[in-house]
Design an enzyme around this catalytic site. Structure first.
Site, PDB file in Angstrom:
ATOM      1  N   PHE A 282      31.857  -9.731  -8.829  1.00 37.94           N
ATOM      2  CA  PHE A 282      31.733  -9.109 -10.155  1.00 37.94           C
ATOM      3  C   PHE A 282      32.913  -9.443 -11.046  1.00 37.94           C
ATOM      4  CE2 PHE A 282      32.732  -5.555 -13.017  1.00 37.94           C
ATOM      5  CZ  PHE A 282      31.532  -5.376 -13.679  1.00 37.94           C
ATOM      6  N   LYS A 478       2.646  -3.368  -2.759  1.00 38.74           N
ATOM      7  CA  LYS A 478       3.856  -3.381  -1.919  1.00 38.74           C
ATOM      8  C   LYS A 478       4.756  -4.470  -2.491  1.00 38.74           C
ATOM      9  CE  LYS A 478       5.128  -4.181   2.963  1.00 38.74           C
ATOM     10  NZ  LYS A 478       4.512  -4.473   4.268  1.00 38.74           N
ATOM     11  N   ASP A 480       7.844  -6.532  -2.111  1.00 37.22           N
ATOM     12  CA  ASP A 480       8.760  -6.926  -1.034  1.00 37.22           C
ATOM     13  C   ASP A 480       9.876  -7.817  -1.566  1.00 37.22           C
ATOM     14  OD1 ASP A 480       9.688  -7.120   1.553  1.00 37.22           O
ATOM     15  OD2 ASP A 480       7.766  -7.747   2.404  1.00 37.22           O
ATOM     16  N   ASN A 482      12.294 -10.470   0.678  1.00 37.29           N
ATOM     17  CA  ASN A 482      12.565 -10.793   2.072  1.00 37.29           C
ATOM     18  C   ASN A 482      13.808 -11.621   2.342  1.00 37.29           C
ATOM     19  OD1 ASN A 482      10.822  -9.543   3.937  1.00 37.29           O
ATOM     20  ND2 ASN A 482       9.113 -10.646   3.037  1.00 37.29           N
ATOM     21  N   ASP A 536      17.251   2.576  -1.670  1.00 41.35           N
ATOM     22  CA  ASP A 536      18.308   3.265  -2.410  1.00 41.35           C
ATOM     23  C   ASP A 536      17.704   4.096  -3.531  1.00 41.35           C
ATOM     24  OD1 ASP A 536      18.167   1.444  -4.898  1.00 41.35           O
ATOM     25  OD2 ASP A 536      18.478   0.005  -3.277  1.00 41.35           O
ATOM     26  N   GLU A 616      -9.307   6.814  21.064  1.00 38.28           N
ATOM     27  CA  GLU A 616      -8.201   6.586  20.127  1.00 38.28           C
ATOM     28  C   GLU A 616      -8.662   6.819  18.683  1.00 38.28           C
ATOM     29  OE1 GLU A 616      -5.345   3.319  22.339  1.00 38.28           O
ATOM     30  OE2 GLU A 616      -7.303   2.661  21.605  1.00 38.28           O
TER      31      GLU A 616
HETATM   32  C1  GLA Z   1       8.347  -8.185   5.327  1.00 38.03           C
HETATM   33  C2  GLA Z   1       7.788  -6.781   5.338  1.00 38.03           C
HETATM   34  C3  GLA Z   1       6.605  -6.717   6.279  1.00 38.03           C
HETATM   35  C4  GLA Z   1       5.563  -7.710   5.850  1.00 38.03           C
HETATM   36  C5  GLA Z   1       6.168  -9.100   5.781  1.00 38.03           C
HETATM   37  C6  GLA Z   1       5.206 -10.091   5.195  1.00 38.03           C
HETATM   38  O1  GLA Z   1       8.958  -8.502   6.504  1.00 38.03           O
HETATM   39  O2  GLA Z   1       8.763  -5.849   5.676  1.00 38.03           O
HETATM   40  O3  GLA Z   1       6.078  -5.423   6.311  1.00 38.03           O
HETATM   41  O4  GLA Z   1       5.067  -7.343   4.591  1.00 38.03           O
HETATM   42  O5  GLA Z   1       7.340  -9.114   4.986  1.00 38.03           O
HETATM   43  O6  GLA Z   1       5.734 -11.366   5.137  1.00 38.03           O
END
Ligand code: GLA
Length: 753
Positions: A282, A478, A480, A482, A536, A616
């Site tokens: 920073f 979702k 993400d 990664n 966070d 199940e």
């Molecule tokens: C990450 C997410 C998983 C899945 C994979 C897909 O690792 O945490 O839940 O969505 O990416 O590539």
């Protein structure tokens, strides 16, 4: 009155229901920090300070000739500066136009604002006018024309005080901020410990408790995101404090990027705590007239232990950080296809999962990674947010409509910040990748990251994702991310401003999220950073839940969710029931245990439903109805940690209705022993004078028909609140390895006959 100002003595006292915070501008115009702790009166705490000459701790010029006890190196300050006699860790380090690194801040005034301040472009606690007040204290460096405004938001009912900082260059010469923290907090005395939460991918939020020793100790992230490795939340407490006793402070940094939380116990045992953007990546140039806002810190204090600090933080996150339609709305029970299929699926397979899921009572089907571009594994395709119709066997719209027609909602996985080398987007815009010209950027999970600090990149993503989401019946995303970020460099920043990249990236991400969530208010967003890599309070302002970890093993999740519970409510923790043997650990646990763990979160499934037996499936139906029955209690109740997964044999937690009418006790045996020591639960959050009945939840009871269980109460027995608090009950013994039990306790009128 939440804010009390003694103008004559320039004392600022902030009161919440159970805590008091105080500052004072002294005769030298230094803003002293005089008190933070249990609620007290407005009296001047600075009168109780003890100052002595600490040789080699110098004195400001104007006072040094007559008083050698007055030193920036030992005074308790509200916002400390590097370079002018304070040799401890400091909150502000600037480089002036002449190259000197020095700042001195002196008090110049204050103002009180109605309601809670907001921060442009950054997440922050929000409240209506009646719920909060703001105090702004102005400081200035008499030499450099830099003004620093310290913002305090007081939510008295919540026992929460927030802090943020705004720095303005009021002169004409450039000032470079090299370190600009959001919070400095000094204690004159005390023997403190701090609790921090460290980890790694698939094993986040490990609990750690250490004494604050002489020297500097710190946690932080230089990874672009808040990270799996350290969470931007800590608790500082007096030595020996436990769940129900002792003075404890909680600090949550409302920021999703690089951070540093550092503590120093100094030469005379004073403790300083600093929290802010990590200074390693920073530096920020303020031309004349420029302003920079720094992210917010949420602070809370409790005189009655760690549990109360957590509950204060849970409440403020749930009610004053999370926003939008989904803040209070009942979230759907979902099924995600990731662990069922990974990249290996067709449209038909997805429809089959969705159909079967619907039969079990699942409400939302989420299509995870692999549906777009050229994406048969994780080495290609990121950035190409166009469906792979060949793989799906139809258009995305057709697939989504077909799933929705089955009576189940449709959700989709995205990783908008990611880009693969083998992608059309990279071929079209190689300059959009974060990387240093002339060097090959480091790969992580085989991928790169898009330069979200650039407006054109942000605009493209907003447009592409809007078009995608606008064209299909989708109710969940979702989001993400990664990988961590390195090779930090933006092609659109001047060489002198590359130190701004990391923060600008986060500001860019926040802009994209703000616009998309505003455009699609009906969509439930779930955050994810390869599990809990960006977990966070900052992200929760845009997205009300985050996938907790790529580990779905119920026993590993015990410690991940235990750690997370210190700083985050159950309602934001993404949790799923997965198959056995577990894909990450190979461990086999009962389905009821996996269900019990997943119920301490947003609750969903992530397994190949077609491989389940009829028994199940019946158990899953039962789990879903149990979860739904207790939904409001679980998501909005008060959370109590009863015993830890790090010791003993059984982890127990409890979620009680705030008015003490009902509570749900969950217990999971993480360690199975022969001839076990009984596990006693002293129930919290109930009314002493009321009577209660204890019930074993159906999905647990069923397995032992007609049997009096090996525990200290019978289902339906009546016990007083006082007895449950003082004496408690014994959790049924483990009959299987990793056994779980859920005990529901409900007030009954009169004698419960
Ligand atoms: C990450 C997410 C998983 C899945 C994979 C897909 O690792 O945490 O839940 O969505 O990416 O590539």
């Amino acid at each position: 009155m939440a804010i009390k100002i003694d103008d004559q003595h320039r004392i600022f006292t902030l009161h919440t229901q159970n805590s008091t915070y105080q500052m004072k501008a002294d005769a030298q115009n230094v803003l002293l920090h005089t008190y933070y702790g249990e609620k007290t009166d407005d009296s001047d705490k600075a009168l109780l300070f003890y100052q002595a000459d600490r040789g080699f701790s110098g004195n400001p010029y104007e006072i040094g000739k007559r008083d050698r006890t007055y030193s920036m190196d030992s005074l308790l300050q509200e916002y400390s500066c590097f370079g002018t006699g304070d040799y401890r860790i400091t909150s502000l380090r600037v480089q002036n136009n002449d190259g000197s690194q020095a700042a001195e801040l002196r008090y110049t005034g204050y103002r009180v604002q109605k309601g809670k301040y907001a921060i442009p472009g950054l997440p922050a606690v929000y409240a209506n006018e009646g719920e909060a007040k703001t105090l702004v204290i102005r400081l200035a460096d008499p030499y450099s024309c830099m003004e620093v405004e310290l913002y305090y938001g007081i939510l008295d009912e919540m026992d929460v005080i927030t802090r943020a900082v705004k720095i303005t260059n009021q002169g004409t010469k450039d000032i470079i901020l090299k370190k600009a923290a959001s919070m400095n907090l000094d204690w004159e005395y005390g023997d403190f410990e701090w609790l921090s939460f460290y980890g790694r991918h698939s094993m986040e939020m490990n609990f750690q408790r250490e004494g604050i020793h002489h020297g500097i100790q710190a946690i932080g992230s230089v990874r672009g995101t808040s990270s799996h490795q350290y969470n931007p939340f800590i608790i500082l407490c007096e030595k020996g404090a436990d769940e129900i006793m002792g003075s404890c402070y909680g600090f949550s940094f409302v920021y999703s990027g690089e951070f540093l939380i550092e503590a120093e116990r100094d030469q005379i045992d004073r403790t300083r705590l600093i929290c802010g953007i990590h200074p390693d990546n920073f530096s920020w140039t303020l031309h004349g007239g420029d302003t920079l806002w720094l992210p917010e810190v949420i602070m809370t204090h409790s005189g009655s232990g760690l549990g109360k600090v957590s509950r204060n933080i849970h409440k403020v996150i749930r009610e004053h950080i999370c926003r939008g339609e989904w803040k209070d709305k009942q979230r759907p029970v979902l099924i995600n296809n990731w662990e069922a299929t990974y990249f290996n699926f067709t449209g038909e397979k997805l429809i089959a999962i969705a159909k079967e899921a619907k039969k079990l009572g699942i409400e939302l089907f989420v299509m995870d990674d692999g549906w777009f571009g050229k994406r048969e594994d994780d080495s290609s395709g990121l950035g190409d947010w166009f469906p792979n119709e060949k793989k799906l066997g139809c258009t995305l719209k057709e697939l989504a409509e077909c799933i929705v027609a089955e009576g189940i909602q449709f959700g989709i996985w995205l990783e908008p910040e990611g880009i693969s080398e083998d992608s059309d987007l990279y071929r079209r815009h190689p300059d959009w990748v974060v990387g240093i010209p002339g060097r090959k950027p480091c790969l992580s999970r085989g991928q790169w990251i898009l330069d979200f600090s650039r407006k054109d990149v942000q605009d493209y993503i907003i447009e592409r994702i809007s078009e995608l989401l606008g064209g299909i019946p989708v109710t969940y995303v979702k989001w993400d991310c990664n990988r961590a970020i390195c090779d930090k460099f933006s092609r659109v920043l001047d060489s002198g401003r590359q130190g701004e990249f990391s923060h600008r990236y986060v500001l860019g991400l926040y802009r994209v999220l703000e616009e998309l969530t505003e455009k699609f208010p009906g969509i439930l967003f779930e955050g994810c950073g390869g599990g809990g890599g960006r977990f966070d309070a900052g992200l929760l302002y845009y997205i009300p839940q985050i996938w907790g970890s790529d580990t779905t093993d119920a026993i590993e999740r015990l410690s991940i969710q235990y750690g997370a519970s210190f700083g985050y409510p159950v309602s934001v923790m993404g949790t799923h029931v997965s198959t056995v043997p577990n894909h990450q650990t190979g461990r086999v646990t009962p389905l009821s245990t996996r269900g019990c763990m997943a119920m301490a979160g947003t609750f969903g499934y992530e397994l190949d439903i077609s491989k389940l037996t009829q028994e199940e499936k019946a158990e899953i139906r039962e789990q879903i109805s149990t979860f739904k029955k207790h939904y409001t209690l679980i998501q909005h109740g008060d959370y109590y940690r009863i015993s830890s997964p790090l010791e003993g044999t059984c982890t127990v937690w409890e979620i009680a209705d705030p008015s003490g009418v009902e509570t749900l006790v969950s217990a999971v045996y993480h360690h199975v022993q022969a001839n076990p020591v009984p596990v006693r639960v002293k129930v919290q959050g109930l009314k002493d004078e009321a009577n209660y009945q204890l019930f074993l939840n159906e999905n647990f009871k069923e397995k032992y028909p007609g049997k009096r269980l090996p525990y200290g109460f019978a289902s339906g027995e009546v016990i007083s609140g006082a007895s449950l608090r003082q004496f408690g009950f014994v959790v049924p013994e483990a009959v299987n390895g990793f056994q779980a039990w859920q005990i529901y306790i409900k007030e009954c009128s009169h004698s419960c006959e």
